[in-house]
Design an enzyme around this catalytic site. Structure first.
Site, PDB file in Angstrom:
ATOM      1  N   LYS A   1       0.627  -0.910  -0.224  1.00 18.49           N
ATOM      2  CA  LYS A   1      -0.479   0.303  -0.113  1.00 18.49           C
ATOM      3  C   LYS A   1       0.676   1.112  -0.433  1.00 18.49           C
ATOM      4  CE  LYS A   1      -3.658   1.938   3.261  1.00 18.49           C
ATOM      5  NZ  LYS A   1      -4.170   1.686   4.147  1.00 18.49           N
TER       6      LYS A   1
ATOM      7  N   SER B   1      -9.452  -1.541   7.707  1.00 16.12           N
ATOM      8  CA  SER B   1      -9.011  -1.239   6.228  1.00 16.12           C
ATOM      9  C   SER B   1      -8.236  -1.629   6.051  1.00 16.12           C
ATOM     10  CB  SER B   1      -8.088   0.043   6.317  1.00 16.12           C
ATOM     11  OG  SER B   1      -8.359   0.875   6.675  1.00 16.12           O
TER      12      SER B   1
ATOM     13  N   SER C   1      -9.203   1.305   3.841  1.00 13.94           N
ATOM     14  CA  SER C   1      -8.760   2.000   2.821  1.00 13.94           C
ATOM     15  C   SER C   1      -7.276   1.255   1.848  1.00 13.94           C
ATOM     16  CB  SER C   1      -7.610   2.651   3.571  1.00 13.94           C
ATOM     17  OG  SER C   1      -6.509   2.062   4.924  1.00 13.94           O
TER      18      SER C   1
END
Length: 513
Positions: free
Chosen positions: A98, A192, A168
């Site tokens: 990420k 997330s 996320s």
């Protein structure tokens, strides 16, 4: 070099800090500040050796930003190929991160254009350990994915482009689900990792708080949260790959001041992974099935757990009333916690550890000079934190921390009677994508959608960020072609047992088609 302040500027700065200077005092302080800043400038420019974490395999090609044809699901901000060791747990596996996790030589944006062009000169600990274990780093994944939080393109759910990916760690989940990478690491603040894993049909693990080092990540900055709920965790297409990834990277890290003395040097979650669930007790958390859970999600989740009885497990219902109240405490951390990060740099203060100077400076410049370009959600959290401090003077933030043991104890008591807890990861399937709303006027339109949908996303995930218990999302079927997921929650640092149950769920569903 530095810009010397003028007396009028010193007066304005003092007023912003809450005290008053007259013209004479301001001039005296100004002279003093010039001398003090000159001393700091001399230190900043002094040629003194600075210690940095080890950088493995430093010879790296810069990689590239993929075009739409190469990245049909919008899962990638950057593609690379950084080879690790020849042997190790991750040898032969591709791994991505990420884009809030630092990889030296690869651009890092935390999904904000205000950071565009920044390139870290160090690796996050999780990257170092992936390379040491033989993994090949193939790039950086997009994050968020609900259309209103951050810049750049939004990841596309490979099961249905009209459905959200969850956030996320959206690009991480999508890249795994689309078969574009074997393992992806994301960050989990309110769910997330587990929410996008659930909506995209992959396995996502939030380990025990601190078990995987957060050194070199900007999770709190990227997501707008308090550092005490931040976790780094792996996503993969199956439980075995998640277990391999965890074993490769977990353990104590001198560079991470958030780790406690309970964090082990290393973990072994692979030895007993295939041992099954005979003799274990699985607790169906009654409050985890509360409305507005979709009936089909409730039924499929219970069926998936119920299959474990044929393998020798005992499945019981268990009640934890505190599960209905824990959100109030968890979300009370966000505004003040995010505000405090802005005031003390992105990595806090007071810890004797490595601080990435170039990343710290890049983020601070954004705070000071590019706040107008920040996402609406980020601005809303900064405002909330400021007004929370003005009205409650830190009491709410302190209370949110101080009541944490009450909620933690409630889950611990339940886990003393069962081996793991089980519930739906999310209360429904992935909701429909709504129109992108990057500005304040759009934010107002999005509030209604968020109020309806956010609880269904985070009701069962956010509590375990707050308490720190390990939790894993495991696919358990679908509703009209959209994935659903069961969440399993275990005892602190008992990932071996947790993943053993997750593997049994996965195998049981596979054997029954």
């Amino acid at each position: 070099m530095f810009l010397p302040p003028a007396a009028d500027d010193v007066r304005r700065t003092a007023a912003a800090l809450g005290f008053t200077l007259d013209e004479e005092d301001a001039q005296k302080f100004c002279e003093l500040l010039v001398d003090q800043l000159a001393a700091l400038d001399a230190f900043d420019q002094a040629r003194i050796e600075e210690h940095k974490p080890p950088l493995l395999f430093p010879e790296r090609a810069p990689g590239h930003r993929p075009d739409a044809q190469e990245d049909p699901h919008n899962a990638w901000l950057w593609k690379s190929s950084i080879g690790g060791a020849d042997t190790g747990l991750l040898a032969g596996r591709t791994v991505s991160f990420k884009d809030h996790i630092a990889v030296a030589g690869i651009p890092m944006t935390s999904m904000s254009r205000t950071m565009d062009g920044f390139v870290p000169d160090f690796d996050a600990t999780v990257v170092t350990r992936v390379l040491a274990a033989g993994g090949t780093v193939t790039g950086k994944n997009t994050l968020i994915g609900v259309g209103y939080l951050h810049d750049y393109w939004q990841a596309i759910n490979p099961h249905d482009a009209e459905r959200m990916t969850g956030g996320s760690s959206s690009g991480s989940a999508v890249a795994v689900a689309a078969g574009e990478v074997d393992i992806a690491f994301g960050g989990d603040q309110h769910g997330s990792v587990r929410i996008p894993a659930a909506y995209c049909g992959v396995v996502g693990l939030k380990p025990t708080y601190g078990l995987v080092s957060a050194m070199g990540t900007t999770m709190s900055i990227a997501s707008g949260s308090d550092p005490s709920i931040d976790h780094v965790g792996p996503l993969a297409g199956n439980v075995n790959d998640v277990a391999v990834a965890l074993q490769a990277v977990a353990g104590y890290d001198d560079y991470d001041p958030r780790q406690s003395r309970y964090v082990p040097e290393r973990v072994d979650v692979l030895t007993g992974l295939e041992d099954g669930v005979d003799g274990l007790t699985i607790g169906l958390l009654r409050q985890g099935f509360d409305e507005p859970v979709e009936p089909a999600v409730k039924e499929r989740t219970q069926q998936a757990v119920g299959k474990l009885t044929a393998l020798g497990a005992k499945v019981v219902e268990i009640s934890i009333p505190e599960h209905r109240r824990v959100h109030q405490a968890s979300f009370a951390l966000d505004g003040d916690g995010f505000r405090s990060l802005r005031g003390s740099t992105a990595f806090g203060s007071g810890d004797r550890t490595f601080l990435p100077a170039n990343l710290l400076a890049a983020i601070d410049k954004v705070w000071l000079h590019e706040a107008d370009a920040l996402a609406t959600y980020t601005k809303s959290l900064l405002l909330l934190g400021e007004y929370s401090r003005r009205n409650f003077h830190g009491r709410v933030y302190a209370k949110a921390h101080n009541v944490r043991p009450t909620f933690t104890r409630a889950y611990d008591d339940a886990l003393s009677r069962v081996d793991v807890l089980a519930m739906p990861t999310c209360l429904g399937v992935a909701p429909a994508v709504f129109e992108s709303v990057p500005y304040a006027e759009g934010w107002a339109r999005a509030v209604g959608v968020l109020r309806q949908g956010f609880d269904a996303m985070t009701r069962n995930t956010a509590p375990f960020n707050y308490t720190g218990h390990p939790a894993v999302a495991v696919p358990c079927g679908d509703v009209d072609g959209l994935p659903i997921s069961v969440q399993l929650v275990g005892r602190f640092f008992d990932e071996a047992r947790l993943l053993r149950v997750a593997k049994a769920v996965e195998d049981s569903l596979a054997s029954h088609g």
